[in-house]
Design an enzyme around this catalytic site. Sequence first.
Site, PDB file in Angstrom:
ATOM      1  N   ARG A  25      21.945  84.420  14.910  1.00 57.10           N
ATOM      2  CA  ARG A  25      22.903  85.296  15.711  1.00 57.10           C
ATOM      3  C   ARG A  25      24.354  84.607  15.664  1.00 57.10           C
ATOM      4  NH1 ARG A  25      25.499  85.064  20.640  1.00 57.10           N
ATOM      5  NH2 ARG A  25      26.100  87.233  21.542  1.00 57.10           N
ATOM      6  N   VAL A  27      25.468  82.288  13.552  1.00 58.18           N
ATOM      7  CA  VAL A  27      25.723  82.122  12.160  1.00 58.18           C
ATOM      8  C   VAL A  27      26.327  83.507  11.739  1.00 58.18           C
ATOM      9  CG1 VAL A  27      25.000  81.871   9.664  1.00 58.18           C
ATOM     10  CG2 VAL A  27      24.307  80.196  11.276  1.00 58.18           C
ATOM     11  N   ASP A 131      10.057  68.960  18.114  1.00 58.47           N
ATOM     12  CA  ASP A 131       9.788  67.603  18.011  1.00 58.47           C
ATOM     13  C   ASP A 131      10.726  66.530  18.311  1.00 58.47           C
ATOM     14  OD1 ASP A 131       7.290  68.604  17.157  1.00 58.47           O
ATOM     15  OD2 ASP A 131       7.616  68.063  14.934  1.00 58.47           O
TER      16      ASP A 131
HETATM   17  O1  F6P Z   1       7.093  70.487  13.858  1.00 62.30           O
HETATM   18  C1  F6P Z   1       6.548  71.410  14.652  1.00 62.30           C
HETATM   19  C2  F6P Z   1       5.391  71.390  14.953  1.00 62.30           C
HETATM   20  O2  F6P Z   1       4.815  72.247  16.127  1.00 62.30           O
HETATM   21  C3  F6P Z   1       4.408  70.075  15.152  1.00 62.30           C
HETATM   22  O3  F6P Z   1       4.912  69.498  16.617  1.00 62.30           O
HETATM   23  C4  F6P Z   1       3.143  70.139  14.820  1.00 62.30           C
HETATM   24  O4  F6P Z   1       2.448  68.821  14.455  1.00 62.30           O
HETATM   25  C5  F6P Z   1       3.224  71.142  13.644  1.00 62.30           C
HETATM   26  O5  F6P Z   1       4.512  71.782  13.763  1.00 62.30           O
HETATM   27  C6  F6P Z   1       2.069  72.265  13.899  1.00 62.30           C
HETATM   28  O6  F6P Z   1       2.306  72.868  12.668  1.00 62.30           O
HETATM   29  P1  F6P Z   1       1.776  74.363  12.466  1.00 62.30           P
HETATM   30  O7  F6P Z   1       2.242  75.488  12.994  1.00 62.30           O
HETATM   31  O8  F6P Z   1       1.548  74.346  10.757  1.00 62.30           O
HETATM   32  O9  F6P Z   1       0.281  74.149  12.869  1.00 62.30           O
END
Ligand code: F6P
Length: 327
Positions: A25, A27, A131
């Site tokens: 939004r 951007v 993360d």
């Molecule tokens: O990078 C975000 C994340 O949720 C990580 O914490 C996790 O390891 C990964 O993506 C899970 O990925 P996916 O949605 O492909 O299962």
Amino acid sequence: MASAVRRIGVFTSGGDAPGMNAAIRSVVRTCMHMGIECIGIRRGYHGLINGDFVQLDFESVSGLSRRGGTMLYSARSEDFKAKQGQDRAAATCKLLGLDALVGIGGDGTFNGLLCLAKQGLSVIGIPGTIDNDIACSTYTIGYDTACNTALECIDKLRDTMQSHERCSVVEVMGHRAGYLALNVGVACGATTVLVPEKPVDYEKDIIEPIRRSRLTGRTHFMVIVAEGVAGGAYEVAQHIRQETSVDTRVTILGHIQRGGAPTLRDRVAATYMGYEAVRLLAEGKTCRVVAMKGDEYVDYDITEALQMKKSLDPQTYTVMRALTGIG
Ligand code: F6P
């Protein structure tokens, strides 16, 4: 001053994160404000390869800040890893007349932007991942919401663990990083927190804190495990059962941590970062990642940003060790 770019493409890529919509939004609205056209690319690099786009304007992003997920969808594209995929993505940009791209995601997204910069596009990255593992930025969009979601779930788990005098082993997301686990562990008053950045001594880091807690009169325990810890929550739980005979249950919080309406912190960070991304492009800058340094918004060269290293906040780690009695 006239903008250095006329038409920008914006996309989200990798794991989605609450606040990505607020960044989109921002951007779009900043583009409108600066007289730049904005095109949404759907499904990340996959969409760039396949020409999957949507025209965006002031109205089309109305009410978006408070919505979780990403209106542009997200994907991890295998095809883009090959030169052929990158050439097709660049061809789409040419066909749509895009001079620049804003990619919202993690390191994989930024690497992809660099490939397209080599094909002549101006590119800016915005860090979006629950993360918080992007080295150049102290904060990434989605982290606060994910922490709060995990915390809410853990508080609920604690009620039932208390009633049944059990031990709860909760696995939180974080990919290979322990930021989410550590932050949530401190906030929920965990018995112990295990993160992939630090070696785990089962006796000292898990069993002893449970014993000490029992000696103070507690009959339920909360163990937080980051998903990147070797063996994961099931192995940890098995060990606790063996060594303490406490009835122990595993909960993998999983993708619930990626959903929900973004918190104030995520909405504000996303909005500032979206604004900054367009401002940089309008000023003729390219190959930058918008980032946070403490409370300040800054930007770094993408190549330098990708080479940076990030470690767990030592203060938070020390506080966690002190409060769990690990020392
Ligand atoms: O990078 C975000 C994340 O949720 C990580 O914490 C996790 O390891 C990964 O993506 C899970 O990925 P996916 O949605 O492909 O299962």
